[in-house]
Scaffold this active site. Sequence first.
Site, PDB file in Angstrom:
ATOM      1  N   LYS A 117       0.842  -1.203   0.000  1.00  0.00           N
ATOM      2  CA  LYS A 117       0.000   0.000   0.000  1.00  0.00           C
ATOM      3  C   LYS A 117       0.873   1.248   0.000  1.00  0.00           C
ATOM      4  O   LYS A 117       0.672   2.168  -0.791  1.00  0.00           O
ATOM      5  CB  LYS A 117      -0.884  -0.023   1.253  1.00  0.00           C
ATOM      6  N   LYS A 129       3.244  -2.362  11.197  1.00  0.00           N
ATOM      7  CA  LYS A 129       1.923  -2.292  11.839  1.00  0.00           C
ATOM      8  C   LYS A 129       2.069  -2.750  13.273  1.00  0.00           C
ATOM      9  O   LYS A 129       2.988  -3.502  13.606  1.00  0.00           O
ATOM     10  CB  LYS A 129       0.946  -3.221  11.118  1.00  0.00           C
ATOM     11  N   ASP A 169      -5.505   3.029  13.706  1.00  0.00           N
ATOM     12  CA  ASP A 169      -6.222   2.018  12.937  1.00  0.00           C
ATOM     13  C   ASP A 169      -7.485   1.761  13.773  1.00  0.00           C
ATOM     14  O   ASP A 169      -7.872   2.625  14.569  1.00  0.00           O
ATOM     15  CB  ASP A 169      -5.352   0.751  12.763  1.00  0.00           C
ATOM     16  N   THR A 213      -8.735   8.475   4.729  1.00  0.00           N
ATOM     17  CA  THR A 213      -8.923   7.096   4.247  1.00  0.00           C
ATOM     18  C   THR A 213     -10.252   6.982   3.509  1.00  0.00           C
ATOM     19  O   THR A 213     -10.318   6.446   2.390  1.00  0.00           O
ATOM     20  CB  THR A 213      -8.840   6.101   5.415  1.00  0.00           C
ATOM     21  N   ASN A 244     -14.267   5.602  11.563  1.00  0.00           N
ATOM     22  CA  ASN A 244     -13.637   6.713  10.848  1.00  0.00           C
ATOM     23  C   ASN A 244     -13.678   6.550   9.329  1.00  0.00           C
ATOM     24  O   ASN A 244     -14.038   7.483   8.606  1.00  0.00           O
ATOM     25  CB  ASN A 244     -12.190   6.841  11.353  1.00  0.00           C
TER      26      ASN A 244
HETATM   27  N1  GLU Z   1      -4.031   2.273   9.603  1.00  0.00           N
HETATM   28  C1  GLU Z   1      -4.070   2.966   8.351  1.00  0.00           C
HETATM   29  C2  GLU Z   1      -3.861   1.991   7.217  1.00  0.00           C
HETATM   30  O1  GLU Z   1      -4.358   0.891   7.294  1.00  0.00           O
HETATM   31  C3  GLU Z   1      -3.166   4.187   8.313  1.00  0.00           C
HETATM   32  C4  GLU Z   1      -1.738   3.985   8.651  1.00  0.00           C
HETATM   33  C5  GLU Z   1      -0.932   5.276   8.757  1.00  0.00           C
HETATM   34  O2  GLU Z   1      -1.474   6.354   8.568  1.00  0.00           O
HETATM   35  O3  GLU Z   1       0.266   5.161   9.046  1.00  0.00           O
HETATM   36  O4  GLU Z   1      -3.270   2.272   6.213  1.00  0.00           O
END
Ligand code: GLU
Length: 448
Positions: A117, A129, A169, A213, A244
């Site tokens: 991603k 993560k 997240d 997002t 969110n």
């Molecule tokens: N948790 C979000 C994702 O799944 C954002 C991660 C971030 O902003 O570092 O991409």
Amino acid sequence: METLDPILQPHFETVLARNPGEGEFHQAVLEVLESLGPVVRKHQHYVDEAVIERLCEPERQLIFRVPWTDDQGRVQINRAFRVEFNSALGPYKGGLRFHPSVYLGIVKFLGFEQIFKNALTGMPIGGGKGGSDFDPKGRSDAEVMRFCQSLMTELYRHLGEYTDVPAGDIGVGGREIGYLFGQYKRITNRYESGVLTGKGLSYGGSQVRTEATGYGTVFFTEEMLRLTGRSLSGRRVIVSGSGNVAIYAAQKAAELGAQVVACSDSSGYVVDEAGLDIALLKQVKEVDRARLSAYAEQRPDASYVAGGRVWDVPCEVALPCATQNELDADAAQALVTNGVLAVAEGANMPCTPDATRVFQEKGVLFAPGKAANAGGVATSALEMQQNASRDSWSFAHTEERLRDIMVGVHERCASAADEYGTPGNYVAGANISSFLQVADAMLSLGVV
Ligand code: GLU
């Protein structure tokens, strides 16, 4: 949909053997490897130089105890994780998830997805993560604060703006990031803004990060529709979830003229034919921290279906924005029967592999999460840019940057899919384009 090329079979078996019991991680790896057959057939050196094995093995995995005291004075123990998966393109970047379902397999699936991603955004960020099995539901602000402080008391030593930069997240929003940043600042005696993203606007956060997002998922959907001569305007849209991502996907889709008629939580869903009232949704979910049923109680024309499946609500565009594996083949079939045109994953891996197969076989436009929801982390990278230059940009400018980035993500997916003979297959396009970028960077950096 592709199947696993025999050349990659042994690599997948190694992943299974090395990571027993981590079903979500296996699923995420398989989904990527299934796209890579044509790539490794054409460029054998990725196999010969063990790039696949290197990619599937995290650079570092941290597991630690988080002790804290609840409001009754009892000691509570949680387990926390940070998986620093790949730093070929930049510092590890990815959120923290607080949810009782969190275990190493979930964090690894999310970290693995994050590598690709983040590459797709075109920004200099690696993949990582983290999270904890802590359940914020029903906890007081003071309990959440003590938990966050305890977690950061261990995690801080592994972070840094050039090392590892967490964000939110599921279960981690502005409140949690504030407590985490406060503790980081206290322990280190450094106002290192770029060490966390998703910060509040009063202390170094970026405009549009909260919305990013969901907005990005809708921008990606618009691009897919635009390429087939359509748009979101006037279309019936449903989102799943009511957190969110779901809230801001619904808001942007409505702004672009769609009728957003349903959303859900883990207990059921709401149908609101007049179009979801976003302000009320925010009040219920973000201010009151209540269940979605409270929305229907305050909105006479909306109905709440307890225990029901939001995928049974007829729509032309479906945006799964809740959590992994929330949409199975049966639900996909129901959506197809009701005439769905496009599905874009606002959540990470919400569609099961069988559901994805149904959409692809039936010619539904399908955007995988690593492409469609990349706007969140991309805006985190914009937050890091602003922090590094001690600047802060306007909402309009930041949203424009986000839109351009999502157009770029779409373009990378579409052109890789074309180049490797699967036009319109965004799953293959996303996996191939990001793999090539990460793999080439890894090879350039040598065996490290
Ligand atoms: N948790 C979000 C994702 O799944 C954002 C991660 C971030 O902003 O570092 O991409």
